[in-house]
Design a protein around this motif. Structure first.
Motif: not given
Length: 325
Positions: A257-262
């Motif tokens: 989730s962090f990867t896609s948002n970042y």
């Protein structure tokens, strides 16, 4: 009974990640300090040049970045619409086929013994293989764009790509490790619940919010998956869901989730193209995992396993191809 030989102990594995990631971010901090010192602006030294490469935005990219985005076009003609529809259909089928093959190979590699009776345990090497091939594919795509006259420069400092790389590595390792404790169908179902962590992470990363109705839909979908799993009967190699497997799949969802948002934030903030993002994220991922494999001597154990069980090579290659495309 198949037996598993761990390439490295858990503390050594943890230490390898800390050293791989920590050494780089220590250098980033040092580079920022170095460039802030008086008299460093015109220093032609190698160390200063490396520091600039890592922490400063590339030069001459403010004007060039605009050409990386496709220009707006009017309504497509009938022929172009048909071609676009066929292109979308081809991509959709490719995604489904690749994902099915990738999932099958992933479970085969991690849960089934090979000729010597051993299980392959190096999730780090699987991440390395996937990211190395993805790097080659992304680099070839970027060169093809360059040959067509497209601008492939970017405005982001190089270290900005490392954050999504680290989270991508951790999410990939977590999902591979989870397969030892939960079945692949359970893992797929758990990924269906990713809407909630993506929404929550979106707020923390870029202060993105959603309408209340979308939060409600995400909660309902998650509840439905939970109820489905409660009454599930499966014949997977790993049938019982263990607490450690739940922890690994939870770590996967948080990191992914962090990867896609970042990455979405980097796209908007620096106008980075998707191919450029793929190149540099996979470059960091390949470097980090290669360093980790060397630090733990895991590469030697992988070489031994492959030499004794050569049947794993096409499995790893097919999984890497499906992951890359």
């Amino acid at each position: 009974q198949p037996h598993a030989r761990m390439p490295a102990s858990a503390p050594l594995e943890t230490a390898s990640y800390i050293l791989s990631f920590g050494s780089f971010y220590a250098f980033v901090g040092f580079a920022k300090w170095l460039l802030s010192q008086p008299g460093r602006a015109g220093d032609p030294g190698v160390l200063t040049a490396l520091a600039r490469l890592i922490v400063e935005p590339p030069a001459k990219s403010v004007e060039e970045k605009r050409s990386e985005r496709p220009s707006a076009k009017g309504r497509p003609s009938g022929d172009s619409f048909v071609m676009a529809a066929l292109h979308v259909a081809f991509c959709a089928v490719g995604i489904v086929v690749s994902y099915v093959l990738w999932g099958y190979m992933q479970e085969r590699i991690m849960t089934q013994p090979y000729a010597t009776g051993e299980l392959f345990r190096s999730s780090k090497f699987l991440v390395f293989a996937n990211r190395a091939l993805a790097l080659l594919v992304a680099y070839a795509a970027r060169e093809a764009q360059r040959a067509q006259g497209a601008c492939v420069s970017h405005t982001a400092p190089l270290y900005q790509f490392s954050f999504s790389s680290v989270s991508n590595i951790l999410s990939s390792v977590s999902q591979y490790e989870a397969l030892r404790y939960i079945s692949f169908p359970t893992q797929v179902l758990a990924k269906s619940c990713k809407m909630v962590p993506v929404m929550v992470m979106g707020y923390f990363v870029s202060r993105k919010t959603y309408p209340a109705a979308e939060y409600a839909i995400a909660v309902l979908l998650t509840s439905g998956v939970f109820l489905f799993k409660t009454y599930e009967v499966n014949e997977a190699p790993v049938r019982d869901t263990e607490l450690l497997g739940v922890c690994f799949i939870s770590a996967y969802m948080v990191c992914d989730s962090f990867t896609s948002n970042y990455q979405s934030r980097v796209f908007k903030q620096y106008s980075v193209g998707s191919i450029t993002m793929m190149v540099y994220t996979n470059l960091f991922s390949t470097a980090f995992t290669a360093l980790g494999l060397c630090l733990t001597w895991e590469l030697a154990d992988v070489s031994r396993f492959v030499s004794e069980n050569p049947a794993i090579l096409p499995h790893i290659f097919l999984m890497a191809v499906c992951s890359a495309i």
